[in-house]
Design an enzyme around this catalytic site. Structure first.
Site, mmCIF file in Angstrom:
data_model
loop_
_atom_site.group_PDB
_atom_site.id
_atom_site.type_symbol
_atom_site.label_atom_id
_atom_site.label_comp_id
_atom_site.label_asym_id
_atom_site.label_seq_id
_atom_site.Cartn_x
_atom_site.Cartn_y
_atom_site.Cartn_z
ATOM 1 N N ASP A 37 0.853 -1.189 0.000
ATOM 2 C CA ASP A 37 0.000 0.000 0.000
ATOM 3 C C ASP A 37 0.887 1.237 0.000
ATOM 4 O OD1 ASP A 37 -1.882 1.950 0.418
ATOM 5 O OD2 ASP A 37 -2.107 1.513 2.566
ATOM 6 N N ASN A 44 -0.246 4.532 -0.167
ATOM 7 C CA ASN A 44 -0.823 5.797 0.319
ATOM 8 C C ASN A 44 -1.573 5.689 1.640
ATOM 9 O OD1 ASN A 44 -2.944 4.340 -0.627
ATOM 10 N ND2 ASN A 44 -3.838 5.978 -1.868
ATOM 11 N N ASP A 95 -4.088 3.915 2.732
ATOM 12 C CA ASP A 95 -5.526 3.633 2.882
ATOM 13 C C ASP A 95 -5.786 2.161 3.212
ATOM 14 O OD1 ASP A 95 -5.015 2.401 0.476
ATOM 15 O OD2 ASP A 95 -6.612 3.420 -0.639
ATOM 16 N N ASP A 150 -1.756 -1.228 -3.949
ATOM 17 C CA ASP A 150 -2.061 -0.454 -5.153
ATOM 18 C C ASP A 150 -0.912 -0.536 -6.159
ATOM 19 O OD1 ASP A 150 -0.135 1.409 -4.043
ATOM 20 O OD2 ASP A 150 -1.759 2.077 -2.710
ATOM 21 N N ASP A 205 -5.732 -10.328 -15.831
ATOM 22 C CA ASP A 205 -6.823 -11.278 -15.640
ATOM 23 C C ASP A 205 -7.995 -10.859 -16.527
ATOM 24 O OD1 ASP A 205 -8.369 -13.288 -14.179
ATOM 25 O OD2 ASP A 205 -6.963 -12.914 -12.523
ATOM 26 N N ASP A 261 -10.286 -16.078 -16.517
ATOM 27 C CA ASP A 261 -11.119 -16.496 -15.408
ATOM 28 C C ASP A 261 -12.256 -17.416 -15.872
ATOM 29 O OD1 ASP A 261 -11.643 -15.895 -12.518
ATOM 30 O OD2 ASP A 261 -13.567 -15.209 -13.315
ATOM 31 N N GLU A 279 -8.103 -20.562 -16.612
ATOM 32 C CA GLU A 279 -8.506 -21.201 -15.371
ATOM 33 C C GLU A 279 -9.487 -22.273 -15.821
ATOM 34 O OE1 GLU A 279 -10.563 -20.382 -11.039
ATOM 35 O OE2 GLU A 279 -11.338 -19.367 -12.789
ATOM 36 N N HIS A 303 -4.710 -17.055 -5.390
ATOM 37 C CA HIS A 303 -5.599 -16.253 -4.553
ATOM 38 C C HIS A 303 -6.881 -16.986 -4.158
ATOM 39 C CE1 HIS A 303 -7.212 -16.069 -8.517
ATOM 40 N NE2 HIS A 303 -8.318 -15.545 -8.043
ATOM 41 N N ASP A 304 -7.140 -18.141 -4.749
ATOM 42 C CA ASP A 304 -8.321 -18.927 -4.383
ATOM 43 C C ASP A 304 -7.951 -20.085 -3.461
ATOM 44 O OD1 ASP A 304 -10.026 -17.402 -5.977
ATOM 45 O OD2 ASP A 304 -9.656 -18.652 -7.741
HETATM 46 C C1 GLC Z 1 -12.324 -17.453 -10.417
HETATM 47 C C2 GLC Z 1 -11.423 -16.550 -9.625
HETATM 48 C C3 GLC Z 1 -12.048 -16.311 -8.291
HETATM 49 C C4 GLC Z 1 -13.360 -15.622 -8.498
HETATM 50 C C5 GLC Z 1 -14.258 -16.400 -9.452
HETATM 51 C C6 GLC Z 1 -15.374 -15.547 -9.962
HETATM 52 O O1 GLC Z 1 -12.447 -18.703 -9.847
HETATM 53 O O2 GLC Z 1 -10.143 -17.078 -9.547
HETATM 54 O O3 GLC Z 1 -11.220 -15.546 -7.450
HETATM 55 O O4 GLC Z 1 -14.010 -15.455 -7.270
HETATM 56 O O5 GLC Z 1 -13.564 -16.848 -10.594
HETATM 57 O O6 GLC Z 1 -14.884 -14.567 -10.833
HETATM 58 CA CA CA Z 2 -3.465 2.179 -1.267
#
Ligand code: GLC
Ligand code: CA
Length: 556
Positions: free
Chosen positions: A24, A26, A28, A32, A101, A203, A257, A332-333
């Site tokens: 981050d 700034n 908040d 970013d 993405d 995605d 994905e 991230h999932d």
């Molecule tokens: C994919 C993404 C996930 C998101 C989902 C809906 O699985 O990786 O993070 O929540 O699609 O877009």
């Molecule tokens: Ca920020």
């Protein structure tokens, strides 16, 4: 291997950054683009080739950017288009490519298309989404990942119709059967390629085509439910059209994905002669040890290394002649790699992190490595629902309550499987909030930041971080690890994952102990004249008897 099959994206190591949680700039509390710019030299120092960024586009953030309201703008919290241009230039100057993405199975309900679409049944944008008019009765059940009732049809009062949303109510599914929608998507892809980005991660791209008559689903469906629900018959036609219209015009990479893809059907997406996509990632390995996949409920029996080896070996064989695979243990999932696949107890955290990095960097297929795993970051394991920010865990919690199911079972499982575990802020140093922000972080920082952080590891030659740099370089220096044939060895060993990689007369043997027990690999006579090339202990075992979570690479 012939020269024409060599591609930069096969030789690349991809490093995934979740921008909300990286740095981050700034105060908040939200990471970013300027934060990424500040840290470009760190990223470069890892030796990786490609950065994949989760969505950075205009979004009301119902699902942290996977609900896009403006595909051509930068999310306010993340910065401006000028910041983006500077970041991209900074990456390119350092020889790093950028993959964004592409989230086009659905948009946000705040996208202008949807606002128009829902305004009247006659609106020209009506067919951009899937609507079911109330006169036709209730549509056949479709399951939603993030709906509090698990119902993918939401009733919209204004036009007395239901719209389809496989994810949250704020993520209506786009209607790909409408050629105008497809042209809109190709246009926005061109917009980013013309800016100079180097690829897209796509995605849930296996969901874009659906049977739009929405028939009743079979009462009970076996294993791969996606085949009834998505993976519609036109998906390959659309991907080929996209390839012809856009992808083939640029030197870029694509990765799907691939929920629902199987070892039997994945080549339909990535066989190069079909002109669709370059790579795809599957869920067969990452879902091991789950009793209920979509709810992420753990199987009390855990996962077995024998199954893990079987899955990876099966998928490697798929790409022996055609196409190209991917290897990952986190994103991230997913939770943190060391907690889910290694051992995050203090005595094993570092060594098992290094072992898992060795696995990722010695398999065939492009490695996708998740930021923070290079430090051995661990699951935060929230024990109350109020700590979660993720719509998946929060809405499942509501659903479980409504259905009178055991909420504590959900919370216990999500300590290991919940997505927020992989989303806690990156740990830069031991100052408050791990140096991620001077403000209040959007998601709690893991209290272990005082020990696990970049600054501490920079100064330690044996740190998880410095081992990661070493193993990345080792892969890049040894093409046998990229293109070489993979062969599973000592197949029935329940503790050790052993395999060879071979190319042009060179042969490497990789031994990985996935347990906290000393474990021996049963090796054939080849093993007499071996040379150790690399290991995660300072004195690697040379006799095939491995220490806890030991990883060794031999030249055979
Ligand atoms: C994919 C993404 C996930 C998101 C989902 C809906 O699985 O990786 O993070 O929540 O699609 O877009
Ligand atoms: Ca920020």
């Amino acid at each position: 291997m012939n020269e024409s099959q060599r591609k930069w994206w096969k030789e690349a190591v991809v490093y995934q950054i979740y921008p909300r949680s990286f740095k981050d700039s700034n105060g908040d509390g939200v990471g970013d683009l300027r934060g990424i710019i500040e840290k470009l030299d760190y990223i470069k120092s890892l030796g990786i080739d490609v950065v994949w960024l989760n969505p950075i586009f205009g979004s009301p953030n119902d699902d942290n950017g996977y609900d896009i309201s403006d595909y051509r703008a930068i999310m306010n919290e993340f910065g401006t288009m000028a910041d983006f241009d500077e970041m991209l230039e900074g990456m390119h100057e350092r020889g790093i490519k950028l993959v964004l993405d592409l989230v086009v199975n659905h948009s946000s309900d705040e996208h202008e298309w949807f606002k128009q679409s829902r305004s009247s049944r006659e609106n020209p944008y009506r067919n951009y989404y899937h609507w079911w008019d109330v006169e036709k009765g209730k549509p056949a059940n479709r399951w939603s990942f993030f709906d509090v009732n698990a119902d993918a049809w939401a009733f919209d009062e204004a036009t007395k119709s239901y719209y389809l949303h496989y994810f949250s109510r704020k993520q209506p599914d786009l209607n790909w059967e409408n050629p105008k929608v497809r042209q809109e998507v190709y246009d926005l892809m061109r917009f980013w390629f013309d800016k100079g980005i180097d690829g897209f991660r796509m995605d849930v791209i296996t969901f874009i085509s659906k049977d739009t008559t929405f028939p009743e689903l079979p009462e009970k469906y076996d294993g791969n439910f996606v085949q009834y629900y998505a993976e519609g018959e036109n998906r390959h036609e659309y991907l080929q059209e996209m390839n012809q219209a856009v992808l083939s015009k640029y030197d870029i990479m694509t990765v799907a994905e691939g929920p629902g893809t199987t070892a039997e059907n994945v080549l339909e997406y990535v066989d190069e002669s079909r002109n669709e996509l370059n790579m795809s990632y599957h869920f067969e390995a990452i879902d091991l040890g789950l009793a209920e996949h979509h709810q992420r409920i753990l199987d009390p029996n855990g996962w077995k290394l024998l199954d893990f080896k079987k899955v990876y070996s099966k998928w490697d064989a798929v790409f022996a002649e055609k196409g190209w695979g991917t290897i990952y243990l986190g994103n991230h999932d997913q939770p943190r790699m060391v907690t889910r696949w290694g051992n995050d107890a203090p005595e094993f955290r570092e060594i098992s992190s290094k072992m898992l990095s060795t696995f990722l960097m010695t398999m065939r297929g492009t490695p996708y490595y998740y930021f923070g795993d290079e430090l051995g970051m661990t699951n935060i394991k929230f024990d109350k629902i109020e700590d979660y920010q993720d719509i998946m865990t929060i809405n499942l919690h509501t659903l479980f309550e409504k259905e009178g199911r055991d909420v504590s079972q959900l919370l216990e499982s999500h300590k290991i499987t919940g997505r927020d575990n992989g989303r806690t802020p990156f740990q830069w140093n031991d100052s408050p909030n791990g140096g991620f922000t001077t403000g209040k972080p959007w998601l709690k920082v893991n209290p272990d930041y005082t020990e696990i952080n970049v600054e501490a590891q920079e100064n330690d030659p044996n740190s998880v971080l410095n081992y990661f740099r070493k193993i990345v370089k080792f892969r890049k220096d040894n093409p046998v690890l990229i293109y070489g044939k993979y062969t599973l060895v000592d197949e029935e060993n329940p503790n050790v994952y052993a395999y060879t990689r071979e190319l042009n007369g060179r042969k490497l043997l990789i031994l990985l102990n996935f347990t906290e027990e000393e474990s021996a690999a049963a090796l054939d006579s080849d093993f007499q004249n071996v040379k150790v090339l690399l290991g995660n202990y300072s004195a690697p075992s040379i006799d095939g008897k491995l220490k806890p979570y030991e990883a060794v690479i031999f030249e055979v």
